[in-house]
Design an enzyme around this catalytic site. Structure first.
Site, PDB file in Angstrom:
ATOM      1  N   GLY A  91     -56.251 -22.972  -8.897  1.00  0.00           N
ATOM      2  CA  GLY A  91     -57.007 -22.612 -10.090  1.00  0.00           C
ATOM      3  C   GLY A  91     -58.118 -21.625  -9.787  1.00  0.00           C
ATOM      4  O   GLY A  91     -57.951 -20.429  -9.979  1.00  0.00           O
ATOM      5  N   SER A 184     -51.395 -21.337  -4.256  1.00  0.00           N
ATOM      6  CA  SER A 184     -52.329 -20.553  -5.052  1.00  0.00           C
ATOM      7  C   SER A 184     -53.758 -20.676  -4.519  1.00  0.00           C
ATOM      8  O   SER A 184     -53.996 -20.454  -3.329  1.00  0.00           O
ATOM      9  CB  SER A 184     -52.220 -20.990  -6.518  1.00  0.00           C
ATOM     10  OG  SER A 184     -52.818 -20.045  -7.370  1.00  0.00           O
ATOM     11  N   TYR A 185     -54.721 -21.069  -5.365  1.00  0.00           N
ATOM     12  CA  TYR A 185     -56.095 -21.220  -4.884  1.00  0.00           C
ATOM     13  C   TYR A 185     -56.229 -22.385  -3.902  1.00  0.00           C
ATOM     14  O   TYR A 185     -57.259 -22.506  -3.227  1.00  0.00           O
ATOM     15  CB  TYR A 185     -57.061 -21.405  -6.056  1.00  0.00           C
ATOM     16  CG  TYR A 185     -58.510 -21.169  -5.674  1.00  0.00           C
ATOM     17  CD1 TYR A 185     -59.030 -19.867  -5.630  1.00  0.00           C
ATOM     18  CD2 TYR A 185     -59.350 -22.222  -5.340  1.00  0.00           C
ATOM     19  CE1 TYR A 185     -60.345 -19.644  -5.253  1.00  0.00           C
ATOM     20  CE2 TYR A 185     -60.665 -22.003  -4.971  1.00  0.00           C
ATOM     21  CZ  TYR A 185     -61.161 -20.712  -4.926  1.00  0.00           C
ATOM     22  OH  TYR A 185     -62.469 -20.491  -4.548  1.00  0.00           O
ATOM     23  N   ASP A 390     -43.387 -13.326  -6.984  1.00  0.00           N
ATOM     24  CA  ASP A 390     -44.693 -13.644  -7.561  1.00  0.00           C
ATOM     25  C   ASP A 390     -45.540 -12.381  -7.588  1.00  0.00           C
ATOM     26  O   ASP A 390     -45.701 -11.721  -6.562  1.00  0.00           O
ATOM     27  CB  ASP A 390     -45.376 -14.724  -6.711  1.00  0.00           C
ATOM     28  CG  ASP A 390     -46.815 -14.979  -7.128  1.00  0.00           C
ATOM     29  OD1 ASP A 390     -47.138 -14.782  -8.313  1.00  0.00           O
ATOM     30  OD2 ASP A 390     -47.609 -15.399  -6.260  1.00  0.00           O
ATOM     31  N   HIS A 442     -44.413 -17.800  -8.218  1.00  0.00           N
ATOM     32  CA  HIS A 442     -45.666 -18.356  -7.704  1.00  0.00           C
ATOM     33  C   HIS A 442     -45.533 -19.839  -7.360  1.00  0.00           C
ATOM     34  O   HIS A 442     -46.041 -20.294  -6.343  1.00  0.00           O
ATOM     35  CB  HIS A 442     -46.754 -18.154  -8.762  1.00  0.00           C
ATOM     36  CG  HIS A 442     -48.141 -18.400  -8.290  1.00  0.00           C
ATOM     37  ND1 HIS A 442     -48.738 -17.623  -7.322  1.00  0.00           N
ATOM     38  CD2 HIS A 442     -49.071 -19.317  -8.664  1.00  0.00           C
ATOM     39  CE1 HIS A 442     -49.978 -18.053  -7.123  1.00  0.00           C
ATOM     40  NE2 HIS A 442     -50.202 -19.092  -7.916  1.00  0.00           N
TER      41      HIS A 442
END
Length: 470
Positions: A91, A184-185, A390, A442
């Site tokens: 996020g 991701s984050y 992605d 992703h």
């Protein structure tokens, strides 16, 4: 006389059942009562399964009344001997339950009509699987304090406190090998949490020691300089943006700096325009007609415009999956089954994929590559993987980041196989392995579930990806 294979298997089963009985007895009544209270018995729509799962809250800060929500799934077979794997989404502020469990690698996938589909490629086939919603105010996690601080450091420290306290609730898994994975984050979350565990283990008591062996991160934000440059280079190389937009970004932006000029911001806004009409997270997948665009809080330090854009319906097998999961996890009967009613009842907190309650992210490391280098030197097993379609943290960005580490190549770029097909490519560096997943976006387990299960199985076994068809 030698025992038959069937007799040996029967005796082994009896011995294992006896071991589990003794283990359960050894836990003590208070611990068994807490586990029983967290056991999920009647999840609405759940198909029959041969494993137990548990959900609930673990307090990480008594003063603030901060409690993090978890959902834990035993392995489908011999959980006592399987490793424990913690999964984190990014996020920052996005739910590992809503994305990781319900749409990617968890046993229960939420489908259209709010049906629960058993995932044939769930990662609890390879490990005991633990999902955590962190930091506080994400998903069902909450804090009683209005002054709750959100940022990289606080998230890592509270996640560590969660683990220490979770192992006290489930001490039968203390001796199992422990690993962390995320995407991701979580390219920040995972190495930062790994560093806290690594450092704390050096001085931890036997009670608090974690049998930590390594981590893997996918399509991971690791270094703002390489990630931003790689994102725009990938977009141009895949014919997503024009020569003019690309040249304007290259001419006006310097991603080694924290602040950019107006011309850079204007060029980046033109870059983002294309992702109103195609899915940034999987370039060649269909989009959900009902998706609603929103900006999350991820950004370069001091820069509100360069960061993630999350969609409430992203592409995958069904591009509207996120719409179904949001409805499902806001059902009262679902929240009661998961022992997750506090956030809604006490804090009037509606469950969302990415938190509406995090308005400011206090600290975001410009690069986690120094942490990764430290943990490589510390002997941890580290794999990095990347879905190659992605657009948000593309394979190009990840390759730039890994090249920046300056590691020695042990086995150069070569294909790996999933059955008869090329699953992607891999390169083995000195003490780090990089794997691409062909055709995945992703969220790799969403787009390539069979390949993703093979990836995590090989990672946990510390076994190279298959180099020939099988």
């Amino acid at each position: 006389m030698a025992l038959s294979l069937s007799t040996s298997a029967l005796l082994l089963s009896i011995c294992f059942s006896s071991f589990l009985f003794k283990l359960s007895w050894a836990l003590g009544p208070a611990i068994r009562a807490q586990q029983d209270a967290d056991r999920v018995v009647h999840l609405p729509g759940q198909p029959a399964v041969n494993f137990q799962h548990y959900a609930g809250y673990v307090t990480v800060n008594e003063n603030n009344g901060t409690a993090l929500f978890y959902w834990f799934f035993e392995s489908t077979n011999t959980p006592a001997s399987k490793p424990l794997l913690l999964w984190l989404n990014g996020g920052p502020g996005c739910s590992s339950v809503g994305f990781g469990e319900a749409q990617e690698l968890g046993p229960f996938l939420v489908r259209k009509g709010l049906e629960i589909e058993l995932n044939n490629y769930a990662w609890n086939k390879a490990a005991n699987l633990l999902f955590l919603e962190a930091p506080a105010d994400v998903g069902f996690s909450y804090s009683n304090s209005t002054q709750e601080i959100h940022g990289d450091r606080t998230t890592a420290l509270n996640s560590y406190k969660f683990l220490v306290n979770w192992f006290k609730r489930f001490p039968q898994y203390k001796s199992n090998e422990f690993y962390i994975a995320g995407e991701s984050y979580a390219g920040h979350y995972v190495p930062q949490l790994a560093e806290v565990i690594f450092d704390e283990n050096k001085k931890a008591s036997k009670e608090n020691y974690i049998n930590f062996k390594g981590f893997t991160i996918g399509n991971a934000l690791m270094d703002y300089y390489t990630d931003q440059n790689g994102m725009f280079d990938y977009a141009w190389g895949h014919a997503v943006i024009s020569d003019g937009v690309y040249k304007s970004i290259k001419a006006n932006c310097d991603f080694s700096k924290e602040n950019q000029n107006t011309q850079c911001y204007d060029a980046i806004e033109k870059y983002y325009d294309v992702y109103h009409i195609i899915d940034m997270y999987s370039l060649y997948s269909p989009t959900c007609p009902a998706r609603q665009e929103s900006d999350s809080v991820v950004r370069l330090p001091g820069q509100p415009l360069i960061g993630f854009r999350q969609f409430s319906g992203y592409a995958g097998y069904d591009p509207c999956d996120s719409l179904y999961t949001e409805t499902y996890f806001n059902r009262k009967d679902v929240q009661e089954a998961l022992h997750a009613t506090v956030a809604a009842k006490v804090h009037n907190q509606r469950w969302t994929h990415c938190s509406d309650h995090i308005s400011l992210w206090e600290d975001s490391a410009f690069s986690v590559l120094p942490i990764i280098k430290k943990l490589i030197a510390g002997g941890l097993r580290i794999w990095v993987f990347s879905g190659d379609v992605d657009g948000r943290i593309p394979v190009t960005a990840t390759r730039y980041s890994l090249n920046k580490l300056g590691l020695k190549t042990i086995e150069d770029w070569s294909p790996w196989y999933n059955n008869k097909e090329v699953g992607g490519w891999t390169i083995i560096y000195d003490k780090l392995t990089f794997v691409t997943i062909r055709g995945a976006g992703h969220q790799v387990p969403t787009f390539a579930p069979k390949q993703a299960l093979q990836l995590i199985t090989n990672f946990l076994a510390n076994k190279k990806m298959p180099s020939i068809p099988f």
